[in-house]
Design a protein around this motif. Structure first.
Motif, mmCIF file in Angstrom:
data_model
loop_
_atom_site.group_PDB
_atom_site.id
_atom_site.type_symbol
_atom_site.label_atom_id
_atom_site.label_comp_id
_atom_site.label_asym_id
_atom_site.label_seq_id
_atom_site.Cartn_x
_atom_site.Cartn_y
_atom_site.Cartn_z
ATOM 1 N N GLY A 257 32.492 43.777 38.082
ATOM 2 C CA GLY A 257 33.298 44.338 37.005
ATOM 3 C C GLY A 257 34.683 43.727 36.988
ATOM 4 O O GLY A 257 35.161 43.283 35.967
ATOM 5 N N PHE A 258 35.366 43.765 38.157
ATOM 6 C CA PHE A 258 36.687 43.150 38.325
ATOM 7 C C PHE A 258 37.712 43.698 37.350
ATOM 8 O O PHE A 258 38.652 43.005 36.969
ATOM 9 N N GLY A 259 37.537 44.946 36.923
ATOM 10 C CA GLY A 259 38.455 45.570 35.976
ATOM 11 C C GLY A 259 37.934 45.607 34.558
ATOM 12 O O GLY A 259 38.306 46.483 33.780
ATOM 13 N N GLN A 260 37.049 44.679 34.203
ATOM 14 C CA GLN A 260 36.562 44.599 32.831
ATOM 15 C C GLN A 260 35.698 45.799 32.458
ATOM 16 O O GLN A 260 35.575 46.131 31.278
ATOM 17 N N LYS A 261 35.106 46.463 33.440
ATOM 18 C CA LYS A 261 34.176 47.557 33.156
ATOM 19 C C LYS A 261 34.712 48.925 33.567
ATOM 20 O O LYS A 261 33.949 49.869 33.744
ATOM 21 N N ALA A 370 42.155 44.737 31.999
ATOM 22 C CA ALA A 370 42.406 44.739 33.436
ATOM 23 C C ALA A 370 41.588 43.636 34.104
ATOM 24 O O ALA A 370 40.443 43.391 33.729
ATOM 25 N N TYR A 371 42.203 42.966 35.063
ATOM 26 C CA TYR A 371 41.504 41.952 35.848
ATOM 27 C C TYR A 371 42.094 41.954 37.249
ATOM 28 O O TYR A 371 43.298 41.766 37.427
ATOM 29 N N ARG A 372 41.282 42.192 38.199
ATOM 30 C CA ARG A 372 41.548 42.187 39.643
ATOM 31 C C ARG A 372 43.000 41.818 39.988
ATOM 32 O O ARG A 372 43.370 40.658 40.033
ATOM 33 N N GLY A 373 43.795 42.857 40.276
ATOM 34 C CA GLY A 373 45.219 42.639 40.512
ATOM 35 C C GLY A 373 45.960 42.351 39.237
ATOM 36 O O GLY A 373 46.541 41.275 39.078
ATOM 37 N N GLU A 736 41.504 43.941 45.629
ATOM 38 C CA GLU A 736 42.176 43.041 44.695
ATOM 39 C C GLU A 736 42.992 41.937 45.361
ATOM 40 O O GLU A 736 43.390 40.963 44.725
ATOM 41 N N GLY A 737 43.258 42.083 46.654
ATOM 42 C CA GLY A 737 44.207 41.202 47.316
ATOM 43 C C GLY A 737 43.876 39.731 47.244
ATOM 44 O O GLY A 737 44.766 38.887 47.062
ATOM 45 N N GLY A 738 42.588 39.381 47.408
ATOM 46 C CA GLY A 738 42.224 37.970 47.392
ATOM 47 C C GLY A 738 42.633 37.281 46.115
ATOM 48 O O GLY A 738 43.124 36.145 46.119
#
Length: 780
Positions: A257-261, A370-373, A736-738
């Motif tokens: 998902g990485f924020g998209q979902k 939204a996207y990871r971080g 999200e850190g990476g």
């Protein structure tokens, strides 16, 4: 992959802290996962969208006759059919009262980006629906699009009426002009405008859902690829104007998902609304082109970043004027994450004075999501600026950071923009990462290589990350645990399988909390009909929040189990130990009862229970995050070689030294870091969701939208520093850190490799063409 551990290791539990194999892997690796597209209830109809070919235009007519005449087509729905059925459209995560932009399900009157959904075709199968979509004729009056967000504020054309200057949101915490005297008097100042390109989350599984409205029961069942089943349930109930008890959301396996979902977008709104207008389940699965076209963009932004330094390199002040592109329909309202960019810009450094401004601008492109971080730009701008400053000050970038990095002895520490840091170890992770690299040896190797005409570089990024934040939807998490009469354990959580291994870590935590064997624990997640209310996966919250929910709930059952065992064994409850699925007397382990025996007493011999102990072994609990933020931190170190003739970048070594507190499962932690790191590498070197001057997307397939593969990714080496958080188990988030640390580390490594040529890198991505151009211009 290798690991190094330093500082404060917690006492190992039986399962927590161990590299337990993921419980979900057997079904996923054998192709037995249950993704949305694997689910097809009887009588399922299929949806396909008619999308705008223009970035901006007025809709003057829609002709659906030919599409409706096609055999197998059940409906062609336009804004006039769907949009009136929409009630409230706000997101629980953000709240009802923010000044959000309009968000019509289908384009109504005007299209605002290429891919804007204009009509929805419902047919017997996807093939027929796609054929019919091509037979829907839409008349457009072209309008001049606002494509360049950087100049959107100067345009008379407005993406949305009622938002003058195309400003979606803006914030000034402190006027940067207040710090002008500091910059005027500083021995050294550095100022650059950093530009980042648009990227997309591109999960392996695209968006999709099945919505089935049962008119007799007045109930809606939704199977969805979602990171937050309860958010979708609440949003769906508000959208349709029905009670939450009338909506059930089921999230089985989700391919990333990485924020998209996290939150439903306009296409999901359309399918939910259309489900009440058709007879039977309605299924929509996004194809990859749609995903790149309309599922949202992130990262497209620039910032005017400046820092003032004392003669010895000590930071005196840091200012960021940040501007981001939010597209036509951002999801969610963008100010929260944009404000976080400014709030976090000082990073893990000792910065006495700071200020920032944030401006979010509409454009006629896909909406920001939204996207990871989502606040990652703060680390990119800060860490690039520090490397640029070091070169101009004649210092090694590592030495400049050492002068300014916070260490544990200075905590708690509040940065100048109001962020309160505690329980972090930025200087410690920095030193561990450089030690793993053997930084002096690399610098010596770099000098030898330059003498041979080869260009090696090293780059770092050290950041702090807020996890388990206290946004309303994220502030609590629930769990229900039921010990069956057989002694087997079911734990019910909101979660769901999004690739972050919540199934495994929840099972580990529950087995330890109840002192039972991990093979006897099973978890049920992602079904709002049976799972407790929860925020789902987002904001790096899952580790500490699920740990808290399991601990709160299991403590009730431990107390009950201990009381029953003590009563039956004629022992003091304080002398009862739970281990190996058995409750036994501490000084006489031969005296004990299995969990199955205790469960049998609780369910079937309730008359023999001790006073005050209720029958059965089922409990629900809810954890509340008392701390406004739990902080994680890490240092990324990247080395690379750049071919000065072709611009090709080869990554040589990649090291991540992180502090996410004690690790529930080191393999899961390292997997999360690896996934985010690869995405960050893509953001530095490959990925670009580009548009031409007319607003046409030019990267809607993987032929044009380039992703890093295993061939471009080096082996990732891990170092672990453990500083427990004040939260349950001392755990912190790590999701999200990476993706935050990787892009700046790679960019700085490339800039370091090309330092002999002069020039300054300020714009991403670092394509071979851009690097060759930089080298040629520097050589002139």
């Amino acid at each position: 992959m290798q690991g190094v551990t330093a500082h404060g290791e917690a006492a190992a539990a039986r399962y927590a802290g161990a590299r337990v194999r993921r419980v979900e892997d057997p079904r996923l690796l054998t192709g037995r996962g249950a993704f949305v597209d694997d689910i097809t209830p009887p009588g399922t109809l299929h949806a396909c969208f008619v999308r705008s070919p223009l970035a901006r235009g007025r809709i003057t007519g829609v002709d659906t006759a030919e599409a409706l005449a096609l055999e197998g087509v059940h409906a062609v729905l336009t804004a006039a059919d769907l949009n009136p059925g929409a009630h409230e459209q706000w997101y629980t995560l953000i709240g009802r009262d923010v000044p959000d932009s309009p968000r019509p399900p289908l384009a109504d009157g005007e299209v605002r980006f290429v891919g804007d959904p204009v009509a929805l075709v419902v047919a017997d199968d996807r093939y027929i629906a796609e054929d019919a979509a091509e037979l829907v004729f839409v008349d457009y009056e072209p309008l001049d699009p606002v494509v360049d967000y950087a100049t959107a504020g100067q345009r008379e054309d407005l993406v949305h009426e009622g938002f003058p200057g195309n400003v979606s949101a803006e914030l000034t915490l402190r006027d940067p002009a207040d710090l002008d005297p500091i910059f005027a008097g500083a021995p050294h100042t550095v100022r650059e405008t950093i530009h980042q390109q648009a990227s997309a989350p591109v999960p392996m599984e695209t968006r999709g859902l099945i919505a089935w409205w049962s008119a007799p029961e007045r109930e809606l069942t939704v199977w969805a690829a979602t990171q937050s089943p309860h958010e979708l349930r609440m949003f769906g109930s508000r959208l349709l104007g029905v009670g939450e008890h009338q909506v059930r959301v089921i999230a089985k396996d989700t391919g990333g998902g990485f924020g998209q979902k996290v939150m439903p977008m306009r296409e999901e709104m359309c399918v939910l609304l259309a489900s009440k207008l058709v007879d039977g389940p309605l299924k929509w699965i996004e194809d990859r082109r749609e995903n790149l076209l309309s599922a949202g963009q992130a990262r497209r932004a620039h910032g005017d970043a400046r820092m003032a330094f004392a003669e010895d390199g000590t930071i005196l002040a840091a200012v960021l004027d940040y501007v981001e592109d939010v597209g036509a329909y951002p999801v969610p309202w963008p100010l929260q994450s944009a404000a976080a960019v400014g709030m976090l810009f000082p990073g893990p450094y000792r910065v006495p004075e700071g200020a920032f401004t944030t401006t979010c601008l509409f454009s006629n492109t896909a909406g920001r999501g939204a996207y990871r971080g989502p606040w990652q730009f703060e680390s990119l701008a800060r860490e690039m600026l520090l490397d640029i400053a070091a070169r101009r000050l004649g210092m090694d970038p590592a030495d400049l950071r050492r002068r300014n990095l916070l260490d544990r002895t200075e905590l708690p520490y509040t940065n100048p923009n109001g962020m309160p840091y505690d329980d972090i170890s930025p200087k410690e992770t920095f030193e561990l990462a450089l030690e793993m690299l053997d930084y002096p040896a690399f610098r010596a190797e770099q000098e030898r290589a330059r003498a041979e005409g080869r260009y090696l570089g090293v780059g770092t990024c050290t950041y702090v990350e807020p996890t388990a934040g206290a946004l309303p939807l994220y502030a609590t998490e629930g769990a229900t645990i039921r010990i069956e009469p057989s002694g087997k354990v079911n734990v019910y959580m909101s979660g769901g399988s999004c690739g972050n291994s919540l199934e495994t870590t929840v099972v580990q935590l529950t087995a330890d909390a109840l002192g039972c064997d991990i093979e006897d624990v099973h978890t049920i997640q992602g079904d709002t009909a049976i799972a407790p209310m929860g925020g789902g996966t987002g904001g790096s919250r899952s580790g500490p929040m699920t740990a808290g929910a399991v601990a709160e709930t299991a403590s009730q059952l431990r107390e009950r189990i201990t009381a029953i065992a003590a009563h039956r064994l004629e022992a003091d409850p304080v002398d009862i130990e739970l281990a190996g699925g058995r409750a036994s007397v501490r000084d006489d382990p031969s005296r004990g009862l299995t969990l199955a025996e205790i469960s049998g007493i609780a369910y079937f011999q309730s008359e023999s229970l001790p006073k005050g102990v209720p029958p059965g072994l089922e409990a629900s609990g809810r954890y509340r995050a008392d701390n406004p933020m739990i902080w994680a931190n890490a240092t990324h170190v990247c080395t690379c070689e750049v071919d000065a003739e072709t611009g090709e970048v080869t990554l040589l070594r990649y090291i991540v030294a992180e502090d996410c507190g004690p690790m529930i499962n080191p393999a899961v932690v390292e997997g999360q870091i690896a996934g985010g790191t690869v995405q960050g590498i893509g953001g530095a070197l490959y990925e670009h969701l580009a548009y031409d001057a007319d607003g046409n997307p030019v990267a809607t397939t993987f032929m044009d939208y380039l992703l890093p593969t295993a061939a471009e990714t080096p082996v990732i080496e891990y170092g672990h520093v453990e500083t427990p958080s004040p939260g349950p188990g001392g755990y912190k988030g790590v999701g999200e850190g990476g993706a935050i640390g990787a892009t700046p580390a790679v960019v700085n490594a490339v800039a370091d490799a090309l330092a002999p040529f002069g020039g300054t890198i300020t714009r991403l991505p670092l394509t071979p063409e851009s690097l060759v151009t930089l080298i040629r211009e520097a050589r002139r």
